[in-house]
Motif scaffolding. Structure first.
Motif, PDB file in Angstrom:
ATOM      1  N   GLY A   1      43.157  54.643  45.485  1.00 58.67           N
ATOM      2  CA  GLY A   1      42.543  55.670  46.091  1.00 58.67           C
ATOM      3  C   GLY A   1      41.757  56.559  45.264  1.00 58.67           C
ATOM      4  N   LYS A   2      42.497  56.644  43.994  1.00 63.61           N
ATOM      5  CA  LYS A   2      41.952  57.494  42.810  1.00 63.61           C
ATOM      6  C   LYS A   2      40.635  56.921  42.270  1.00 63.61           C
ATOM      7  N   ILE A   3      40.571  55.622  42.182  1.00 69.14           N
ATOM      8  CA  ILE A   3      39.432  55.111  41.780  1.00 69.14           C
ATOM      9  C   ILE A   3      38.313  54.999  42.717  1.00 69.14           C
ATOM     10  N   ALA A   4      38.798  54.731  44.039  1.00 74.09           N
ATOM     11  CA  ALA A   4      37.587  54.833  45.284  1.00 74.09           C
ATOM     12  C   ALA A   4      37.005  56.144  45.200  1.00 74.09           C
ATOM     13  N   LYS A   5      37.880  57.377  45.004  1.00 71.78           N
ATOM     14  CA  LYS A   5      37.185  58.724  45.084  1.00 71.78           C
ATOM     15  C   LYS A   5      36.188  58.912  43.878  1.00 71.78           C
ATOM     16  N   ALA A   6      36.513  58.085  42.661  1.00 66.94           N
ATOM     17  CA  ALA A   6      35.706  58.193  41.692  1.00 66.94           C
ATOM     18  C   ALA A   6      34.285  57.631  41.923  1.00 66.94           C
ATOM     19  N   HIS A   7      34.302  56.812  42.806  1.00 71.24           N
ATOM     20  CA  HIS A   7      32.962  55.891  43.003  1.00 71.24           C
ATOM     21  C   HIS A   7      32.542  56.331  44.434  1.00 71.24           C
ATOM     22  N   ASP A   8      33.179  57.399  45.014  1.00 72.62           N
ATOM     23  CA  ASP A   8      32.657  57.895  46.315  1.00 72.62           C
ATOM     24  C   ASP A   8      32.718  56.867  47.376  1.00 72.62           C
ATOM     25  N   VAL A   9      33.787  56.147  47.533  1.00 75.59           N
ATOM     26  CA  VAL A   9      33.886  54.785  48.469  1.00 75.59           C
ATOM     27  C   VAL A   9      35.149  54.879  48.907  1.00 75.59           C
TER      28      VAL A   9
ATOM     29  N   THR B   1      30.401  48.447  40.763  1.00 77.26           N
ATOM     30  CA  THR B   1      30.641  47.927  39.419  1.00 77.26           C
ATOM     31  C   THR B   1      32.018  48.623  39.033  1.00 77.26           C
ATOM     32  N   LEU B   2      32.962  48.228  38.829  1.00 76.25           N
ATOM     33  CA  LEU B   2      34.458  48.818  38.502  1.00 76.25           C
ATOM     34  C   LEU B   2      34.257  48.726  36.836  1.00 76.25           C
ATOM     35  N   LEU B   3      34.681  49.904  36.179  1.00 76.07           N
ATOM     36  CA  LEU B   3      34.695  49.841  34.820  1.00 76.07           C
ATOM     37  C   LEU B   3      35.964  48.952  34.267  1.00 76.07           C
TER      38      LEU B   3
ATOM     39  N   ASP C   1      38.193  49.779  32.248  1.00 74.89           N
ATOM     40  CA  ASP C   1      39.702  50.561  32.403  1.00 74.89           C
ATOM     41  C   ASP C   1      40.128  50.609  33.584  1.00 74.89           C
ATOM     42  N   GLU C   2      39.138  50.692  34.710  1.00 75.86           N
ATOM     43  CA  GLU C   2      39.742  50.733  35.966  1.00 75.86           C
ATOM     44  C   GLU C   2      40.490  49.548  36.511  1.00 75.86           C
ATOM     45  N   ILE C   3      39.619  48.305  36.251  1.00 80.26           N
ATOM     46  CA  ILE C   3      40.316  47.217  36.422  1.00 80.26           C
ATOM     47  C   ILE C   3      41.646  46.910  35.671  1.00 80.26           C
ATOM     48  N   LYS C   4      41.746  47.465  34.304  1.00 80.10           N
ATOM     49  CA  LYS C   4      43.034  47.129  33.650  1.00 80.10           C
ATOM     50  C   LYS C   4      44.030  48.181  34.499  1.00 80.10           C
ATOM     51  N   GLU C   5      43.719  49.270  34.756  1.00 82.84           N
ATOM     52  CA  GLU C   5      44.743  50.096  35.392  1.00 82.84           C
ATOM     53  C   GLU C   5      45.411  49.562  36.911  1.00 82.84           C
ATOM     54  N   ILE C   6      44.379  48.971  37.762  1.00 75.89           N
ATOM     55  CA  ILE C   6      45.041  48.491  38.892  1.00 75.89           C
ATOM     56  C   ILE C   6      45.819  47.422  38.751  1.00 75.89           C
ATOM     57  N   GLU C   7      45.168  46.437  37.727  1.00 77.04           N
ATOM     58  CA  GLU C   7      46.039  45.235  37.373  1.00 77.04           C
ATOM     59  C   GLU C   7      47.560  45.491  36.973  1.00 77.04           C
ATOM     60  N   GLU C   8      47.602  46.292  36.003  1.00 71.08           N
ATOM     61  CA  GLU C   8      48.757  46.949  35.274  1.00 71.08           C
ATOM     62  C   GLU C   8      49.468  47.410  36.402  1.00 71.08           C
ATOM     63  N   THR C   9      49.189  48.366  37.075  1.00 69.22           N
ATOM     64  CA  THR C   9      50.165  49.043  38.251  1.00 69.22           C
ATOM     65  C   THR C   9      50.607  47.963  39.338  1.00 69.22           C
ATOM     66  N   ALA C  10      49.771  47.051  39.780  1.00 67.16           N
ATOM     67  CA  ALA C  10      50.153  46.016  40.494  1.00 67.16           C
ATOM     68  C   ALA C  10      51.249  45.322  39.898  1.00 67.16           C
ATOM     69  N   SER C  11      51.047  44.766  38.525  1.00 69.76           N
ATOM     70  CA  SER C  11      52.162  43.741  37.851  1.00 69.76           C
ATOM     71  C   SER C  11      53.386  44.665  37.998  1.00 69.76           C
ATOM     72  N   THR C  12      53.504  46.133  37.747  1.00 70.83           N
ATOM     73  CA  THR C  12      54.928  46.763  37.545  1.00 70.83           C
ATOM     74  C   THR C  12      55.637  46.650  38.894  1.00 70.83           C
ATOM     75  N   LEU C  13      54.953  46.401  39.937  1.00 69.70           N
ATOM     76  CA  LEU C  13      55.488  46.469  41.150  1.00 69.70           C
ATOM     77  C   LEU C  13      56.622  45.271  41.581  1.00 69.70           C
ATOM     78  N   ASN C  14      56.044  43.977  40.808  1.00 68.12           N
ATOM     79  CA  ASN C  14      56.840  42.903  40.877  1.00 68.12           C
ATOM     80  C   ASN C  14      57.061  42.557  42.347  1.00 68.12           C
ATOM     81  N   LEU C  15      56.095  42.424  43.051  1.00 68.82           N
ATOM     82  CA  LEU C  15      56.080  42.145  44.631  1.00 68.82           C
ATOM     83  C   LEU C  15      55.557  40.528  44.872  1.00 68.82           C
ATOM     84  N   ASN C  16      56.323  40.023  45.768  1.00 66.62           N
ATOM     85  CA  ASN C  16      56.036  38.495  46.233  1.00 66.62           C
ATOM     86  C   ASN C  16      55.397  38.905  47.656  1.00 66.62           C
TER      87      ASN C  16
END
Length: 314
Positions: A240-248, A285-287, A289-304
């Protein structure tokens, strides 16, 4: 494909089958407005399967397409081994394709898949035998295959002078096993299009659902995702934070991410807004750093989020 160019996004008609996965039945008149919105916005690649409501999805889609020029759209359909029952093996593939094409007034498919790995070598051989020597061969693909199985399918097709042109797997911020297993790299190296399905995890990453607003009870996706919504909220906050930065809208970010990863996402559409989100996502077009942030956040959740018909790609 007759030189048709693939769009950046495919539209999925799984939910059009009303098979209980997504909950309530979807009236055709509502889906027609979804279809019309897609066509008006240049989205013309439709993904379906006989397994989606035992022909229901295909028939609804075919009904909408029947008045359009056959070269103005792309149909992706599948052979699902579990749908042929006890039919005699030599004719099962031909009979299934003939039945499916009859829904579309005999029009040949642009993309055709082996839907899963049940007796996959046998069915891939049957698929290759069916299309060998034909003038009008669709893009041939395999779905829900791991890297070893993809290589096996590729080899089988090549012995018949055919090419493995596409792979379709569950791929999302919560399930990146097709990347970590080397499948994405293999596809890129060999000129194979990778179609990513469940990019939005059946709506769990759309920003629409949270613990206060869970998925409708009684659907298969509610059973799968509602128990883990508290963890998913963490990822959705970042999205949601990244979406707001892109106004989407939030739903556009996971789709833009899938495109940035070099995949062709299949977006399930049951509302006109889903189509509008898909159109906007193609232009984001995602930056890095934005791709890195969402991927790292997703990885910490350890969801299957691998579902009962799938497996982790290793």
């Amino acid at each position: 494909m007759n030189n048709k160019k693939l769009p950046k996004i495919a539209l999925g008609a799984w939910a059009w089958g009303n098979d209980g996965t997504f909950g309530n039945e979807l009236p055709e008149e509502e889906l027609k407005s979804v279809f019309d919105t897609a066509i008006c916005n240049g989205l013309n690649l439709w993904d379906t399967a006989y397994a989606y409501g035992m022909g229901t999805s295909e028939k609804v889609l075919a009904g909408f397409l029947k008045d359009l020029p056959s070269d103005s759209y792309i149909v992706s359909d599948k052979f699902t081994p579990q749908c042929v029952g006890d039919k005699d093996f030599p004719s099962a593939m031909a009979d299934m394709i003939a039945m499916q094409e009859s829904f579309f007034s005999g029009r040949h498919f642009d993309i055709y898949w082996i839907h899963n790995t049940a007796d996959a070598p046998k069915w891939t051989e049957a698929l290759a035998s069916y299309y060998e020597g034909k003038a009008d061969v669709p893009m041939l693909g395999v779905s829900n295959h791991n890297l070893k199985e993809i290589k096996e399918a590729k080899a089988i097709l090549e012995t018949h002078g055919l090419k493995l042109s596409a792979v379709q797997n569950h791929f999302s911020l919560l399930n990146r096993s097709s990347e970590t297993s080397g499948i994405l790299g293999f596809c890129k190296k060999n000129g194979i299009a990778f179609f990513s399905y469940m990019v939005l995890e059946q709506g769990a990453l759309s920003g629409k659902y949270d613990t206060a607003h869970p998925m409708p009870e009684g659907s298969a996706r509610a059973e799968a995702y509602n128990p883990i919504l508290p963890s998913i909220e963490t990822l959705n906050t970042v999205i949601g934070k990244i979406a707001k930065a892109h106004d989407v809208d939030a739903a556009q970010i996971p789709v833009a991410w899938a495109i940035a990863k070099g995949t062709l996402p299949i977006i399930g559409v049951t509302k006109t807004k889903h189509v509008e989100d898909a159109v906007k996502a193609m232009n984001i077009t995602l930056l890095k750093d934005e791709i890195k942030e969402i991927e790292e956040t997703a990885s910490t959740l350890n969801l299957n989020t691998i579902r009962f018909w799938e497996k982790e790609m290793r």
